[in-house]
Design a protein around this motif. Structure first.
Motif, short mmCIF file in Angstrom:
data_model
loop_
_atom_site.label_atom_id
_atom_site.label_comp_id
_atom_site.label_asym_id
_atom_site.label_seq_id
_atom_site.Cartn_x
_atom_site.Cartn_y
_atom_site.Cartn_z
N PHE A 22 0.83 -1.22 0.00
CA PHE A 22 0.00 0.00 0.00
C PHE A 22 0.86 1.26 0.00
CE2 PHE A 22 -2.08 3.44 2.33
CZ PHE A 22 -3.28 3.56 1.65
N TYR A 23 1.78 1.35 0.95
CA TYR A 23 2.62 2.55 1.04
C TYR A 23 3.57 2.65 -0.16
CZ TYR A 23 0.84 3.31 5.73
OH TYR A 23 0.01 3.55 6.80
N GLY A 24 3.98 1.50 -0.69
CA GLY A 24 4.79 1.53 -1.90
C GLY A 24 4.04 2.13 -3.07
N MET A 25 2.75 1.77 -3.20
CA MET A 25 1.93 2.35 -4.27
C MET A 25 1.76 3.86 -4.07
SD MET A 25 1.08 0.08 -6.51
CE MET A 25 2.64 -0.76 -6.29
N LEU A 26 1.59 4.28 -2.81
CA LEU A 26 1.49 5.73 -2.55
C LEU A 26 2.76 6.45 -2.99
CD1 LEU A 26 -0.21 6.18 0.96
CD2 LEU A 26 -1.17 6.66 -1.29
N LEU A 27 3.92 5.90 -2.65
CA LEU A 27 5.18 6.55 -3.02
C LEU A 27 5.39 6.56 -4.53
CD1 LEU A 27 7.60 5.29 -0.22
CD2 LEU A 27 6.47 7.51 -0.40
N LEU A 28 4.98 5.49 -5.21
CA LEU A 28 5.07 5.48 -6.67
C LEU A 28 4.14 6.52 -7.28
CD1 LEU A 28 5.25 1.65 -7.45
CD2 LEU A 28 7.11 3.32 -7.55
N LEU A 29 2.99 6.70 -6.66
CA LEU A 29 2.05 7.73 -7.12
C LEU A 29 2.67 9.12 -6.96
CD1 LEU A 29 -0.82 8.09 -8.23
CD2 LEU A 29 -1.64 8.16 -5.87
N GLU A 30 3.34 9.33 -5.85
CA GLU A 30 4.02 10.62 -5.63
C GLU A 30 5.14 10.81 -6.65
OE1 GLU A 30 6.04 13.21 -2.02
OE2 GLU A 30 6.03 11.03 -1.87
N PHE A 31 5.90 9.78 -6.90
CA PHE A 31 6.96 9.84 -7.91
C PHE A 31 6.41 10.26 -9.27
CE2 PHE A 31 8.97 7.15 -11.28
CZ PHE A 31 10.14 7.89 -11.43
N GLY A 32 5.28 9.67 -9.66
CA GLY A 32 4.68 10.02 -10.94
C GLY A 32 4.23 11.46 -11.00
N CYS A 33 3.59 11.94 -9.94
CA CYS A 33 3.10 13.32 -9.94
C CYS A 33 4.23 14.34 -9.93
CB CYS A 33 2.18 13.55 -8.74
SG CYS A 33 0.48 13.10 -9.07
N LEU A 34 5.24 14.11 -9.12
CA LEU A 34 6.38 15.02 -9.10
C LEU A 34 7.04 15.07 -10.47
CD1 LEU A 34 8.01 14.03 -5.67
CD2 LEU A 34 6.69 16.09 -6.17
N GLY A 35 7.11 13.94 -11.16
CA GLY A 35 7.68 13.92 -12.50
C GLY A 35 6.84 14.66 -13.51
N VAL A 36 5.52 14.50 -13.44
CA VAL A 36 4.63 15.19 -14.39
C VAL A 36 4.83 16.69 -14.33
CG1 VAL A 36 2.21 15.84 -14.70
CG2 VAL A 36 2.83 13.44 -14.61
N PHE A 37 4.91 17.25 -13.13
CA PHE A 37 4.94 18.70 -12.99
C PHE A 37 6.34 19.30 -13.19
CE2 PHE A 37 1.24 17.67 -10.10
CZ PHE A 37 0.28 18.02 -11.06
N THR A 38 7.35 18.45 -13.38
CA THR A 38 8.70 18.97 -13.61
C THR A 38 9.29 18.55 -14.95
OG1 THR A 38 9.63 17.05 -12.43
CG2 THR A 38 9.23 19.05 -11.14
N ALA A 39 8.68 17.62 -15.66
CA ALA A 39 9.24 17.12 -16.92
C ALA A 39 9.31 18.22 -17.96
CB ALA A 39 8.40 15.95 -17.44
N ARG A 40 10.46 18.31 -18.63
CA ARG A 40 10.62 19.28 -19.72
C ARG A 40 10.89 18.57 -21.05
NH1 ARG A 40 8.30 21.47 -16.87
NH2 ARG A 40 8.53 23.46 -15.83
N ASP A 41 10.67 17.29 -21.08
CA ASP A 41 10.74 16.50 -22.30
C ASP A 41 9.35 15.90 -22.50
OD1 ASP A 41 12.86 14.85 -24.23
OD2 ASP A 41 11.10 13.67 -23.66
N ILE A 42 8.80 16.01 -23.70
CA ILE A 42 7.40 15.65 -23.91
C ILE A 42 7.19 14.15 -23.77
CG2 ILE A 42 7.50 15.36 -26.43
CD1 ILE A 42 4.86 17.00 -26.54
N LEU A 43 8.17 13.34 -24.14
CA LEU A 43 8.03 11.89 -23.96
C LEU A 43 8.17 11.53 -22.48
CD1 LEU A 43 7.61 9.20 -25.36
CD2 LEU A 43 10.10 9.00 -25.59
N LEU A 44 9.07 12.20 -21.78
CA LEU A 44 9.21 11.98 -20.34
C LEU A 44 7.92 12.35 -19.62
CD1 LEU A 44 11.15 11.19 -18.01
CD2 LEU A 44 11.80 13.61 -17.89
N PHE A 45 7.31 13.47 -20.03
CA PHE A 45 6.02 13.86 -19.46
C PHE A 45 4.99 12.76 -19.67
CE2 PHE A 45 1.72 15.31 -20.40
CZ PHE A 45 1.39 15.99 -19.24
N TYR A 46 4.93 12.20 -20.88
CA TYR A 46 3.93 11.18 -21.16
C TYR A 46 4.18 9.92 -20.32
CZ TYR A 46 0.80 8.07 -23.65
OH TYR A 46 -0.20 7.18 -23.95
#
Length: 546
Positions: free
Chosen positions: A122-146
């Protein structure tokens, strides 16, 4: 001391490393696992706080920018491809980045005692979810964003499907299929942007480079429309925009509390973020052409979500439908394409994350105590739970836009900008439509106050009514066993309350850091709308002259 670039990389990758650590520590038991999860989220929050509060006060340019080769191909025959692991903060993403780190601490704390089945997963899924969101809002490469954009689906799918309520599997499948179907079309739109926007002799996936190239050499209008619709499919479902919202109430209702908090607080903002990052700056002609349709869909969502919320008997479903209404406000502000409305819409994304995230957390706390979310089963519990009632009232007043709290600052700006667009800046042919939209949007404010205050009045005030027997959290009569918020629960809500007050009392601190980026992203589309208005006015004058 680490450079800002390294701090940003560390903040994004730390939750991923924390998820791996939880997998290794799983045999140690629940206590060890949840303390590791809390430590990782607090460390991530500390790194994010340093970055956010070091962000330039004037909001100009990018901060903590870093770029490393990820997939760089220069074949002797064929086209060069340049995909990079590129991260940065700018005015659009900075507060959403900080909110992601803040809300994840709340998610860990509110699920502290609620999760007994497979806590490491459960907590692992939460941390992976946080990893994904932090990446979305900082990605400057369009494929990385996707990649980050799609990655967020996986942990939330498992959070709903494993730890959700009775209909969790159906809710998880519906959520996944809706969002995945839209994402496939979005991927085609992204590829088209890369093909059109890359300089001769290669394919670049850099978002700043593509934005600059497409500003100099716009895509033909017909192709802009096709790409806009493809991006719309993924982003509108993520928002979710009416009528693509049907997965949201079910997902919210069935998700565990932590999943609901993060879904409402962050994941719903990724769609609007995508519109601001890609659709509006890269496809300005299509944006201007679709603007009336998007404004109508936004205001329909505002009114529809509010009316359906009024009819709900389940507290969680009521707040879920309120999200449909509130995110309609965000979309309205963004697509009114007025400087004030865009700033208000962007600020309201943060405001909604704070207030609705807090409300879902409180609903989870209520459910832990009474094992029911039915409004009719509860009443007068302010005398039993004064601290919980205080936070509920604070987040409710924030949600309905009470002056002095964060919701007012965002709603005031976006409505002011929308009225300015409708009554002073609209093309003559569209003026009446825009005016109807602007006036109808105000009804959403009134309805929002109605359903939220009615909820508070029924559940927290009046004669004391608590569920008995099987509904009671202790399995007895529930008369004296239900306790008010613990220190842990207060600490999970207090930081959200601080920002509710801070944004309400000093909105300029937050707006100043967003405004330059938002102005830059919407400049092309705003100019196209202004040009269309001028042409429409000239045509009307010629027609009157004849």
């Amino acid at each position: 001391m680490l450079s800002p670039e390294n701090l940003l990389i560390a903040a994004v990758l730390l939750p991923l490393l924390g998820a791996v650590a939880l997998w290794v520590a799983a045999p140690a038991g629940r206590d060890v696992v949840r303390w590791i999860a809390l430590g990782v989220t607090l460390a991530t929050l500390a790194l994010a706080a340093v970055l956010v509060f070091r962000f330039p006060a004037d909001g100009v340019g990018e901060y903590a920018s870093s770029s490393r080769p990820w997939l760089a191909l220069s074949p002797e025959l064929g086209t060069a491809v340049d995909v990079r692991f590129s991260l940065a903060l700018d005015g659009l993403g900075v507060w959403l980045f900080g909110l992601s780190a803040l809300l994840m601490v709340t998610c860990v704390l509110v699920s502290w005692r609620a999760i007994e089945d497979r806590p490491s997963l459960f907590y692992g899924m939460l941390l992976l979810l946080e990893f994904g969101c932090l990446g979305v809002f900082t990605a400057r490469d369009i494929l990385l964003f996707y990649v980050f954009f799609e990655f967020t689906l996986i942990p939330l799918f498992f959070l709903i499907g494993i730890w959700g309520s009775e209909e969790r599997r159906y809710a998880a499948a519906k959520f996944f299929l809706f969002t995945l179907a839209g994402s496939v079309l979005t991927f085609l739109g992204i590829l088209a942007i890369v093909l059109y926007g890359s300089p001769d002799g290669g394919l670049t996936f850099s978002i700043p480079t593509l934005t600059e190239e497409l500003a100099r050499n716009p895509i033909p209008l017909a192709w802009q429309l096709a790409i806009f619709i493809a991006l719309f499919a993924g982003f509108a479902i993520k928002v979710p925009l009416f009528p693509l919202h049907t997965w949201l109430p079910l997902a919210h209702t069935q998700a565990p509390t932590a999943g609901s908090v993060f879904l409402a607080g962050l994941l719903l903002k990724i769609g609007i973020y995508g519109f601001l990052r890609f659709s509006i700056p890269m496809l300005p002609d299509a944006t201007a052409l679709c603007m009336p349709w998007l404004l109508w869909l936004s205001v329909i969502g505002i009114v529809y979500g509010a009316l359906v919320a009024l009819a709900q008997r389940d507290i969680k479903r009521l707040i879920a439908y309120s999200s449909v209404s509130h995110l309609g406000f965000c979309m309205l502000g963004v697509f009114a394409l007025n400087s004030l409305s865009v700033q208000g819409g962007a600020l309201q994304m943060v405001n909604h994350g704070l207030s609705t995230g807090g409300l879902f957390a409180i609903v989870g706390m209520l459910y832990e105590r009474y094992h029911t979310r039915e409004i009719s089963h509860l009443g007068g519990i302010a005398r039993r739970l004064p601290l919980l009632s205080f936070f509920m009232l604070l987040f409710t007043l924030s949600s309905i836009g009470l002056p002095g709290l964060n919701g007012f600052a965002g709603e005031f700006l976006l409505l002011l900008g929308t009225f300015q667009r409708a009554f002073a800046q609209a093309p003559p042919a569209l003026a009446l439509q825009y005016q109807i939209v602007a006036v109808a949007a105000v009804s959403g404010v009134v309805l929002g106050a109605w359903y939220m205050l009615w909820l508070v009045q029924r559940v927290f005030f009046g004669p004391l009514k608590e569920p008995h027997g099987d509904h009671a959290s202790n399995g007895h009569n529930g008369d004296h066993e239900v306790r008010d918020l613990s220190i842990r629960e207060v600490l999970s809500l207090a930081p959200l309350a601080v920002f509710v007050l801070w944004i309400g009392l000093q909105p300029q601190f937050f707006l100043a850091r967003m405004q330059p980026t938002l102005q830059q992203l919407t400049a092309e589309a705003t100019a196209v709308v202004a040009e269309q208005g001028s042409q429409s006015a000239e045509s009307a004058e010629l027609a009157r002259g004849e």
